[in-house]
Write a protein that holds these residues in place. Structure first.
Motif, short mmCIF file in Angstrom:
data_model
loop_
_atom_site.label_atom_id
_atom_site.label_comp_id
_atom_site.label_asym_id
_atom_site.label_seq_id
_atom_site.Cartn_x
_atom_site.Cartn_y
_atom_site.Cartn_z
N LEU A 270 11.43 55.55 43.81
CA LEU A 270 12.23 55.57 45.05
C LEU A 270 11.35 55.76 46.28
CD1 LEU A 270 15.34 57.64 44.02
CD2 LEU A 270 15.19 55.20 44.41
N HIS A 271 10.35 56.62 46.16
CA HIS A 271 9.57 56.96 47.35
C HIS A 271 8.39 56.03 47.54
CE1 HIS A 271 11.41 60.62 48.86
NE2 HIS A 271 11.64 60.96 47.61
N CYS A 272 7.79 55.54 46.47
CA CYS A 272 6.51 54.84 46.59
C CYS A 272 6.57 53.38 46.15
CB CYS A 272 5.44 55.56 45.79
SG CYS A 272 5.44 57.30 46.06
N GLY A 273 7.66 52.97 45.53
CA GLY A 273 7.79 51.55 45.20
C GLY A 273 7.28 51.19 43.82
N ARG A 274 7.40 49.90 43.53
CA ARG A 274 7.14 49.42 42.18
C ARG A 274 5.67 49.47 41.79
NH1 ARG A 274 6.04 44.37 40.64
NH2 ARG A 274 6.33 43.70 42.77
N ALA A 275 4.79 49.08 42.72
CA ALA A 275 3.36 49.00 42.37
C ALA A 275 2.83 50.37 41.97
CB ALA A 275 2.58 48.44 43.55
N THR A 276 3.18 51.39 42.76
CA THR A 276 2.70 52.74 42.45
C THR A 276 3.29 53.23 41.14
OG1 THR A 276 2.80 53.07 44.82
CG2 THR A 276 2.36 55.00 43.49
N THR A 277 4.55 52.91 40.91
CA THR A 277 5.18 53.36 39.67
C THR A 277 4.50 52.72 38.46
OG1 THR A 277 7.21 53.28 40.94
CG2 THR A 277 7.43 53.73 38.63
N LYS A 278 4.16 51.45 38.60
CA LYS A 278 3.50 50.77 37.48
C LYS A 278 2.12 51.38 37.23
CE LYS A 278 4.35 47.42 35.45
NZ LYS A 278 4.39 46.16 34.73
N ARG A 279 1.46 51.75 38.34
CA ARG A 279 0.14 52.38 38.19
C ARG A 279 0.27 53.73 37.48
NH1 ARG A 279 -1.58 52.66 43.60
NH2 ARG A 279 -0.85 50.55 43.85
N LEU A 280 1.30 54.47 37.88
CA LEU A 280 1.55 55.77 37.23
C LEU A 280 1.81 55.56 35.74
CD1 LEU A 280 2.16 58.85 37.98
CD2 LEU A 280 4.54 58.21 37.78
N PHE A 281 2.60 54.53 35.43
CA PHE A 281 2.93 54.25 34.03
C PHE A 281 1.67 53.86 33.26
CE2 PHE A 281 4.27 51.30 30.70
CZ PHE A 281 5.10 52.14 29.99
N ALA A 282 0.85 53.01 33.88
CA ALA A 282 -0.37 52.58 33.18
C ALA A 282 -1.31 53.75 32.94
CB ALA A 282 -1.06 51.50 33.99
N SER A 283 -1.42 54.64 33.93
CA SER A 283 -2.42 55.70 33.77
C SER A 283 -1.93 56.81 32.83
CB SER A 283 -2.81 56.28 35.12
OG SER A 283 -1.68 56.78 35.78
N HIS A 284 -0.62 57.02 32.74
CA HIS A 284 -0.15 58.12 31.91
C HIS A 284 0.44 57.70 30.58
CE1 HIS A 284 -0.34 60.58 35.65
NE2 HIS A 284 -0.80 61.42 34.78
N TRP A 285 0.93 56.46 30.48
CA TRP A 285 1.58 56.07 29.23
C TRP A 285 0.75 55.05 28.47
CZ3 TRP A 285 4.65 58.06 33.01
CH2 TRP A 285 5.62 58.96 32.61
N LEU A 286 0.35 53.97 29.15
CA LEU A 286 -0.36 52.92 28.42
C LEU A 286 -1.73 53.38 27.98
CD1 LEU A 286 0.61 49.70 30.34
CD2 LEU A 286 1.63 50.73 28.34
N SER A 287 -2.25 54.45 28.61
CA SER A 287 -3.57 54.93 28.23
C SER A 287 -3.50 55.74 26.93
CB SER A 287 -4.15 55.79 29.34
OG SER A 287 -3.33 56.90 29.54
N ARG A 288 -2.32 56.03 26.48
CA ARG A 288 -2.20 56.82 25.25
C ARG A 288 -2.45 55.93 24.04
NH1 ARG A 288 0.14 61.52 26.85
NH2 ARG A 288 1.02 62.21 24.88
N THR A 289 -2.94 56.54 22.96
CA THR A 289 -3.24 55.74 21.78
C THR A 289 -2.12 55.84 20.76
OG1 THR A 289 -4.53 57.61 21.08
CG2 THR A 289 -5.75 55.67 21.75
N LEU A 290 -1.77 54.71 20.24
CA LEU A 290 -0.76 54.66 19.20
C LEU A 290 -1.21 53.61 18.21
CD1 LEU A 290 2.06 55.51 18.22
CD2 LEU A 290 2.97 53.60 19.49
N ASP A 291 -1.40 54.02 16.95
CA ASP A 291 -1.83 53.06 15.94
C ASP A 291 -0.59 52.42 15.32
OD1 ASP A 291 -3.16 51.56 14.20
OD2 ASP A 291 -4.30 53.19 13.26
N LEU A 292 -0.27 51.23 15.82
CA LEU A 292 0.95 50.57 15.34
C LEU A 292 0.84 50.20 13.87
CD1 LEU A 292 1.79 48.21 18.32
CD2 LEU A 292 3.14 50.11 17.52
N SER A 293 -0.39 49.95 13.39
CA SER A 293 -0.53 49.48 12.01
C SER A 293 -0.15 50.59 11.02
CB SER A 293 -1.96 49.03 11.76
OG SER A 293 -2.82 50.13 11.79
N LYS A 294 -0.11 51.84 11.50
CA LYS A 294 0.25 52.93 10.58
C LYS A 294 1.75 53.22 10.61
CE LYS A 294 -4.16 55.17 10.31
NZ LYS A 294 -5.05 56.08 11.01
#
Lengths: 402, 137
Positions: A270-294
């Protein structure tokens, strides 16, 4: 309820009540429109952007600020800390800096994101609305990431992966890793940098564990919930939708922490828009490791594989022994490969030929399901992009149905 | 159901993507009377405001601890805390100790033998006698 609403009780004797707390972030403060001074029920809206706009004239603003100062409602009488306390909290400022949140996200909004509805049932002061938005955003970004990067992922694994990134456990763990501390008991006088929620007593039953029904039209017949119907009727993790608890009902820490993380995501949007939210998501969620093969658990991998080969028009899968050792000994090892014509689909080693064959089939199936295209354009990235740059993503036929 | 899924939770690696400083709070305790707090009092007056400005992600509290030696305590995200007694220390030494607490992870100090710690499996895999060149005896 601790808060005394004199205004509401006395409203029958007064002129009709005007909108007192600005609801829309872009609405200027409307204190001067009120026909009567209403000092006691005034809790200025936490995320109000009304103060950003310059007041119409200086005299009026001076009068307003004096009126605001005159409000002397003891903080203990409030269910959650007043927004004005947010600016004085060292914990909040430290949290804002620790998470490297954008400066455009006001500290008062961060404070509001920390108030769970069990502490303050007033929807203008708790994080419920922000959490709903944040939950939808997290669900969208995670599912599109998973679907575009792993187009062949079976639905059940997709649900589990979604839950591994943005499920209750994952979000509560994140809040813990961010150093969120919680209050012993919520109230207006406590530090707003703490997670405000009413905690569930140890061993107490929690109403939200009760599912509110499957939601399917043939519910009373007791049919099983199939995978496809989960997509339509159940929540984003394939679980049954639960009953919404009463707003002031005590909740476990996980639920409150989860609502904070979601609300933070919503507030950032709401305050910072889509680009910042996506950056927040990338830095805090997508950076996490998940081994899908297991995360796969096959029941009949060899049958699945032969069905898959038949569906895709490959030559029938054949298992062949590649090498072996110690067949007559106590621990023999066999290496078996699964071949389709001349292509080796998978290989596995095991203590018996059958075990090795099953392992080889599992490996072949995993390498099919975990296919990852090289060029991926996420749909949410395509907003505002030139249409020529958009590349359609692969949509797969789906998992093998046995 | 031929295929079901195993539930898991994605693991965070601090510094991959976002970095969260593990020290969340530093407590500075001083005594107005005792001589061992002389450096600490000077630090609080001269150096602490700048230290706090440089490290906005740390909550800083200052409180008296009468008739005791001055102490700096760090509180960490993993729930542990570390305390350093800074009696008779100069401002610079106390700053050094504060920085040490700031940069600590909060874990117990332990010897690190391996040069690399990774959650990823080795690219080469575990050595197998059934692959590659076969030795003939």
């Amino acid at each position: 309820m601790k808060r005394i609403r004199i205004q509401r009780w006395g409203s029958q004797f007064l002129a009709p009540r005007t909108q007192f707390r600005p609801q829309c972030p872009l609405r200027p403060p409307q204190h001067h429109l009120s026909p009567f001074p209403q000092p006691h029920s005034c809790r200025s809206q936490s995320t109000s952007a009304g103060d950003i706009f310059p007041p119409l004239d200086a005299d009026e603003s001076a009068g307003l600020s004096q009126q605001d100062e005159d409000v002397s409602i003891p903080p203990e009488a409030l269910p959650s800390p007043p927004p004005s306390a947010a600016l004085k909290s060292a914990k909040l400022a430290a949290l804002h800096a620790r998470l490297s949140l954008p400066p455009r996200l006001p500290i008062q909004t961060l404070a509001r994101a920390l108030v769970h509805e069990s502490a303050d049932p007033d929807p203008n002061f708790n994080n419920t609305s922000l959490a709903i938005l944040g939950s939808n955003l997290l669900g969208l970004y995670t599912s599109e990431y998973l679907l575009c990067h792993y187009p062949r992922l079976p639905i059940s694994v997709l649900f589990a992966a979604q839950s591994a990134y943005v499920g209750t456990k994952a979000l509560a763990l994140m809040a813990h890793e961010w150093g969120i501390e919680s209050v012993a008991e919520p109230g207006g006088e406590v530090d707003p940098g703490l997670l405000q929620y009413r905690r569930l007593a140890a061993g107490a039953a929690w109403g939200e564990f009760a599912p509110r029904g499957t939601g399917r039209p043939n519910e009373q017949k007791g049919w099983r919930r199939g995978i496809t119907s989960k997509i339509v009727y159940d929540d984003q993790f394939g679980d049954m939708r639960m009953k919404t608890p009463e707003p002031s009902q005590p909740v476990p820490l996980d639920i409150a922490a989860e609502s904070f993380v979601r609300a933070l995501m919503g507030a950032t949007y709401l305050h910072c828009g889509r680009a910042t939210t996506k950056r927040l998501f990338a830095s805090h969620w997508l950076s996490r490791t998940l081994d899908l093969s297991k995360m796969f658990e096959f029941r009949t991998p060899t049958v699945d594989l032969s069905k898959l080969c038949a569906r895709e028009g490959f030559e029938p899968a054949v298992a062949r022994l590649i090498s072996e050792t110690g067949r007559a000994s106590r621990h023999p090892v066999f290496v078996v490969g699964v071949y389709s014509g001349k292509d080796k689909l998978g290989e596995g080693a095991g203590g018996s030929i059958d075990e090795a064959r099953v392992r080889a089939a599992v490996m072949a199936l995993k390498s099919w399901y975990l296919y990852k295209p090289l060029d991926v354009t996420l749909p949410s990235d395509a907003e505002g992009m030139e249409p020529t740059k958009w590349k359609p993503n692969l949509v797969d036929l789906g998992e093998v149905i046995v | 159901m031929p295929l079901s899924a195993v539930k898991a939770v994605a693991k965070g690696q601090n510094g991959v993507g976002a970095f969260i400083l593990q020290c969340k709070r530093l407590d500075f305790h001083y005594c107005d009377w005792a001589g061992s707090s002389k450096g600490m009092n000077a630090f609080i007056h001269k150096r602490l405001p700048q230290f706090a400005r440089e490290n906005p992600q740390i909550e800083i509290t200052v409180s008296p601890r009468p008739h005791k030696h001055p102490v700096v305590t760090g509180h960490y995200i993993n729930g542990r805390e570390k305390a350093v007694c800074v009696r008779n220390m100069t401002t610079e030494l106390i700053l050094e100790k504060a920085n040490l607490l700031k940069e600590a992870s909060g874990e117990k100090l332990r010897r690190v033998n391996k040069p690399v710690t990774s959650v990823n499996e080795s690219v080469r895999g575990i050595w197998s006698p059934y692959h590659g060149a076969q030795y003939k005896i």
